[in-house]
Structures are given as C-alpha cells and as structure tokens.
Design a protein around this motif. Structure first.
Motif, PDB file in Angstrom:
ATOM      1  N   UNK A  83      -5.451  -0.476  14.496  1.00  0.00           N
ATOM      2  CA  UNK A  83      -5.031   0.071  13.199  1.00  0.00           C
ATOM      3  C   UNK A  83      -5.269  -0.963  12.117  1.00  0.00           C
ATOM      4  N   UNK A  84      -5.755  -0.532  10.974  1.00  0.00           N
ATOM      5  CA  UNK A  84      -6.128  -1.481   9.918  1.00  0.00           C
ATOM      6  C   UNK A  84      -6.139  -0.763   8.589  1.00  0.00           C
ATOM      7  N   UNK A  85      -6.048  -1.553   7.496  1.00  0.00           N
ATOM      8  CA  UNK A  85      -6.165  -0.933   6.180  1.00  0.00           C
ATOM      9  C   UNK A  85      -7.528  -1.240   5.593  1.00  0.00           C
ATOM     10  N   UNK A  86      -7.922  -0.437   4.655  1.00  0.00           N
ATOM     11  CA  UNK A  86      -9.222  -0.607   3.995  1.00  0.00           C
ATOM     12  C   UNK A  86      -8.978  -1.248   2.636  1.00  0.00           C
TER      13      UNK A  86
ATOM     14  N   UNK B 105      -1.982   6.772 -10.535  1.00  0.00           N
ATOM     15  CA  UNK B 105      -1.709   6.296  -9.165  1.00  0.00           C
ATOM     16  C   UNK B 105      -3.004   5.760  -8.554  1.00  0.00           C
ATOM     17  N   UNK B 106      -2.873   4.809  -7.652  1.00  0.00           N
ATOM     18  CA  UNK B 106      -4.057   4.266  -6.969  1.00  0.00           C
ATOM     19  C   UNK B 106      -3.978   4.615  -5.487  1.00  0.00           C
ATOM     20  N   UNK B 107      -5.098   5.124  -4.970  1.00  0.00           N
ATOM     21  CA  UNK B 107      -5.137   5.586  -3.577  1.00  0.00           C
ATOM     22  C   UNK B 107      -5.853   4.569  -2.694  1.00  0.00           C
ATOM     23  N   UNK B 108      -5.142   4.128  -1.663  1.00  0.00           N
ATOM     24  CA  UNK B 108      -5.676   3.224  -0.647  1.00  0.00           C
ATOM     25  C   UNK B 108      -5.749   3.961   0.692  1.00  0.00           C
ATOM     26  N   UNK B 109      -6.396   3.333   1.678  1.00  0.00           N
ATOM     27  CA  UNK B 109      -6.520   3.991   2.981  1.00  0.00           C
ATOM     28  C   UNK B 109      -6.092   3.094   4.134  1.00  0.00           C
ATOM     29  N   UNK B 110      -5.565   3.739   5.175  1.00  0.00           N
ATOM     30  CA  UNK B 110      -5.136   3.068   6.411  1.00  0.00           C
ATOM     31  C   UNK B 110      -5.653   3.925   7.559  1.00  0.00           C
TER      32      UNK B 110
ATOM     33  N   UNK C 286       2.828   1.747  -1.568  1.00  0.00           N
ATOM     34  CA  UNK C 286       2.733   1.889  -0.105  1.00  0.00           C
ATOM     35  C   UNK C 286       3.377   3.170   0.407  1.00  0.00           C
ATOM     36  N   UNK C 287       3.508   4.180  -0.443  1.00  0.00           N
ATOM     37  CA  UNK C 287       4.051   5.469  -0.016  1.00  0.00           C
ATOM     38  C   UNK C 287       2.916   6.331   0.518  1.00  0.00           C
ATOM     39  N   UNK C 288       3.040   6.837   1.773  1.00  0.00           N
ATOM     40  CA  UNK C 288       1.993   7.729   2.284  1.00  0.00           C
ATOM     41  C   UNK C 288       1.962   9.023   1.470  1.00  0.00           C
TER      42      UNK C 288
ATOM     43  N   UNK D 170      -9.605   9.578  14.810  1.00  0.00           N
ATOM     44  CA  UNK D 170      -8.830   8.663  13.968  1.00  0.00           C
ATOM     45  C   UNK D 170      -7.598   9.382  13.425  1.00  0.00           C
ATOM     46  N   UNK D 171      -6.602   8.598  13.066  1.00  0.00           N
ATOM     47  CA  UNK D 171      -5.578   9.109  12.157  1.00  0.00           C
ATOM     48  C   UNK D 171      -5.762   8.349  10.852  1.00  0.00           C
ATOM     49  N   UNK D 172      -5.952   9.075   9.757  1.00  0.00           N
ATOM     50  CA  UNK D 172      -6.116   8.419   8.451  1.00  0.00           C
ATOM     51  C   UNK D 172      -4.882   8.685   7.594  1.00  0.00           C
ATOM     52  N   UNK D 173      -4.472   7.655   6.869  1.00  0.00           N
ATOM     53  CA  UNK D 173      -3.341   7.802   5.950  1.00  0.00           C
ATOM     54  C   UNK D 173      -3.810   7.355   4.569  1.00  0.00           C
ATOM     55  N   UNK D 174      -3.565   8.177   3.553  1.00  0.00           N
ATOM     56  CA  UNK D 174      -3.775   7.734   2.167  1.00  0.00           C
ATOM     57  C   UNK D 174      -2.414   7.294   1.654  1.00  0.00           C
ATOM     58  N   UNK D 175      -2.386   6.146   0.973  1.00  0.00           N
ATOM     59  CA  UNK D 175      -1.102   5.697   0.420  1.00  0.00           C
ATOM     60  C   UNK D 175      -1.306   5.172  -0.992  1.00  0.00           C
ATOM     61  N   UNK D 176      -0.204   5.136  -1.746  1.00  0.00           N
ATOM     62  CA  UNK D 176      -0.337   4.736  -3.153  1.00  0.00           C
ATOM     63  C   UNK D 176       0.041   3.272  -3.367  1.00  0.00           C
TER      64      UNK D 176
END
Ligand SMILES: CC(C)(COP(=O)(O)OP(=O)(O)OC[C@H]1O[C@@H](n2cnc3c(N)ncnc32)[C@H](O)[C@@H]1OP(=O)(O)O)[C@@H](O)C(=O)NCCC(=O)NCCSC(=O)C[C@](C)(O)C(=O)O
Length: 361
Positions: free
Chosen positions: A229-232, A311-316, A345-347, A336-342
């Motif tokens: 598991x890692x963040x982008x 808001x800014x969108x990041x990925x995990x 750090x809120x999914x 994969x399981x992908x999560x977008x978070x702001x």
C-alpha cells in the motif's frame, strides 16, 4: 382588459413587479423525485452524445490521465487496440452524464457504483444509446428528505447495438414528501472509535509499475505479514473547469456541479465535484505509477464525502491480488483498492479496480 402579451404591459426590470411575478409563476420542473422510480422500470435516455477525440483528450488532460494509448496510434496499436479509442474514464462519464437528466438531476448525491464492466473499446465518433433499469428503491433511515435508488445502466454503440460499458449506481434522491422516520440513523457527527484501528506494521511499495513488480511485492508482503500500500505524490486542486466544466461537457446536468445558488441550501452548502471527475483524478495518480495495459472492471465504488471548489485530490493504493493467468501474453491482471482523499486526509472516494498491467519485457 389588459393584454398581458403586450410587451409594455409589464415592466420586468422593476424589482417589485418582477418579485411579484416570480412569486406567482410555477416552475417547470426538471428531473424526478424519489417517488417517480419503481423497481423494474426501464428508462431510455434521450440525449444524444457522440464520443469525441477532443472530449476524451480534454478529460485526460484535465484529470492528469496521460496514457499514450488514448492519444497516439503507435502505442494504441502496440496495446492491441484497433485504432485510438477514447479513454475509459471519459466513456464511463459520458454514459453516466446522459442518464443524469432522467435519473438524478433533482439533486441527489452519487453514493456509489459497482459492476463497472468495459465490454469493448469505444472509438471517437461513436454515437451512444443508453438505457437504465431501476434495480432497487428504499427509504433512507438517516435522511428522511431523501430516498436511495439503484439503477443498472448500459451504454451501447447506437449504430451496432454493441454494449460498451455497463454498471450499477446508487444515488440519494430527494423525496417530494419527506418520509416519516425517526431520523435516528447515522447522522450524528462521527463519534470517535475508542479502539485503535488494526493495521499492518509494514506497508510495502512495489519496485516498479509492471505486473511482476506488483506480484513480487504481494509475495513479499505475505511472507512479512505486511500489506502492499502506498500513496501517490501528485495532487489536483478542484477548479471551475473540473467541477462545473467537465460534467457539462458530458451532458451531466446535475445542479450539484454548476448552480451555486441552489446548492447553498443543500447538505453540501456549495457545488460539489462530479464523482467521476474525483475518481478519475485519483485513478490518474495511481495509473501514473503503473504500466497500465487495459481497464477491466470496477467494483464497490463509494463516494464518502463532498469535494468542493478548492479541495485538492490525492491518491492512495492498496494492491489486493495478482493473476498471471488472466490476460494476454503482454499483461497480467492486478486488483487494486484505490482511495481518493483530500488535503485533510479525508477519504472522498474508494473503489476496487481490476486492470491488466504490462509484463516486464
Ligand atoms: C451524501 C452524504 C452527505 C450522506 O452522508 P450520511 O452521513 O447521511 O450517510 P452515509 O453513511 O454516507 O449514507 C446515507 C445512506 O446512504 C446509504 N448508502 C451510502 N452509500 C451507499 C451505497 N454505495 N450503496 C447503497 N447505499 C448506500 C447508507 O447505507 C445510508 O443509508 P440509511 O440512510 O438508510 O442509513 C455522504 O455520503 C457524502 O458526502 N457522500 C459523498 C457524495 C458525493 O459527493 N458524491 C459525488 C458528487 S454528486 C454527483 O456526482 C452527482 C451526479 C453523478 O452528477 C449525479 O448523480 O447526477
């Protein structure tokens, strides 16, 4: 007798006159309340939309999806496509956009989607035919002003009738009349969980973006009781073009994305990003760290929290499974399981995705 069709009979520029007129006028409604939908109903969505290279490239550029197979003919050929197809995120958003007027224009929030299946690649110039069936309707126990509706939607090539993409989606839909519930559902502001979450001590990152990198990382993780598991790194701040522009470009007329006046009184208090834009950005972050070959399917897609302007969108990403036997010679299947978070750090989105990922040379 006054002739009310006489242009001079009313001064619409006078605020008092205009206020009185507005008060008296009925609104010609768009979209449907919850009560309109009944299980088993079939709907044919009328708006026409022709997939375009410009639309696909605009979607890809704005959401950071820079896969050359959807821009260039040499890479498309290498990846086994017959010509340059449109990007699958754009295809999915176009099929869903067309359904909005009939299904969700009334103002319901997009809660989730599953069984997203890409049946065949779609070429620019394809004219879409889209239909939906009501799969389920239910009362929301936590929000009496809304019901929850699930539809199964299919997007086809209007000329050949071939299915391009299909999925099931679930929305909150406003009710004409609020339901009589005790409102005792899950509305309380999140009570803190006293238990610390159970998470692995170690999170591994694959060495590269090819199939073998994911497979090796998963094998290592199993031996070490770890997770892959890692963040982008990339983030994308939601601007007007993303929040209002892209949905309208796919005929998504949901007021949530472009009418700040109406949305001021809604649960989000402002316009919100189209779920498919948020999702596409998080997937772009993930795809930028992998050698994607083809998209296969998506399951359990959920939209957890609103995304608004600024808001800014990041990925995990978490790697769940690798199947070397599934896919052509050049690629293997990775789930994969992908999560977008702001930025807090809120999914805001999560979903399971199976894609074919290129094998190392
Ligand atoms: C709406 C909010 C405030 C409600 O937040 P909440 O705290 O009230 O509760 P929740 O836990 O999220 O869920 C409310 C109810 O929905 C149910 N539910 C939840 N998810 C699912 C699911 N996948 N499948 C089936 N049911 C689901 C859930 O079980 C619950 O049922 P209950 O009321 O009976 O207890 C909160 O969930 C939220 O902020 N979500 C994000 C919404 C969002 O931003 N969506 C994308 C943008 S809107 C959009 O793209 C629009 C579109 C595409 O153009 C267009 O449909 O036209």
């Amino acid at each position: 007798m006054t002739d009310w069709s006489d242009p001079d009979a009313l001064d619409c520029s006078d605020e008092t006159t205009f206020d009185a007129l507005l008060d008296r006028a009925d609104t010609r409604e768009k979209g449907h309340y919850f009560e309109f939908f009944a299980e088993g109903d079939e709907l044919t969505h009328d708006p026409g939309l022709r997939l375009s290279r410009h639309g696909s490239e605009q979607w890809m550029g704005q959401t950071l999806n820079h896969d050359p197979a959807y821009w260039r003919s040499d890479t498309a050929r290498e990846r086994g496509f017959d010509g340059v197809p449109v990007h699958p995120d754009y295809l999915l958003a176009c099929v869903m956009g067309i359904t909005v007027e009939d299904l969700s224009e009334k103002g319901g929030y997009f809660l989730g989607r599953t069984d997203v299946e890409f049946h065949r690649p779609a070429r620019p110039g394809t004219e879409l035919a889209v239909t939906s069936r009501v799969v389920d309707t239910r009362t929301s126990s936590s929000r009496p002003a809304y019901g929850i509706v699930t539809w199964a939607t299919e997007g086809r090539d209007r000329e050949t009738g071939e299915t391009l993409v299909s999925y099931e989606r679930t929305n909150m839909i406003p009710r004409r009349e609020p339901a009589a519930t005790d409102g005792s559902g899950s509305m309380a502001d999140g009570e803190a969980d006293p238990e610390a979450p159970d998470i692995p001590d170690t999170l591994l990152t694959p060495d590269g973006g090819h199939f073998e990198d994911f497979r090796d990382a998963l094998e290592r993780a199993r031996e070490e009781q770890a997770a892959v598991a890692y963040r982008h790194e990339r983030g994308r701040t939601m601007d007007d073009q993303l929040v209002a522009g892209l949905p309208l470009a796919t005929l998504n007329t949901a007021r949530q994305h472009h009418n700040r006046d109406e949305m001021a009184d809604s649960p989000s208090g402002d316009i919100v990003a189209y779920g498919d834009v948020t999702r596409s950005i998080a997937l772009a972050h993930a795809r930028s760290d992998e050698a994607t070959y083809r998209e296969r399917r998506f399951e359990d897609e959920r939209f957890h929290s609103f995304v608004t302007l600024g808001d800014t969108i990041y990925g995990f990403t978490r790697v769940l499974d690798c199947d070397a036997d599934d896919g052509p010679e050049e690629a293997g299947a990775v789930t994969f399981e992908h999560v977008a978070f702001n930025q807090d750090s809120t999914p805001v989105y999560s979903g399971r995705r199976t894609a074919l990922v290129q094998r190392s040379q």
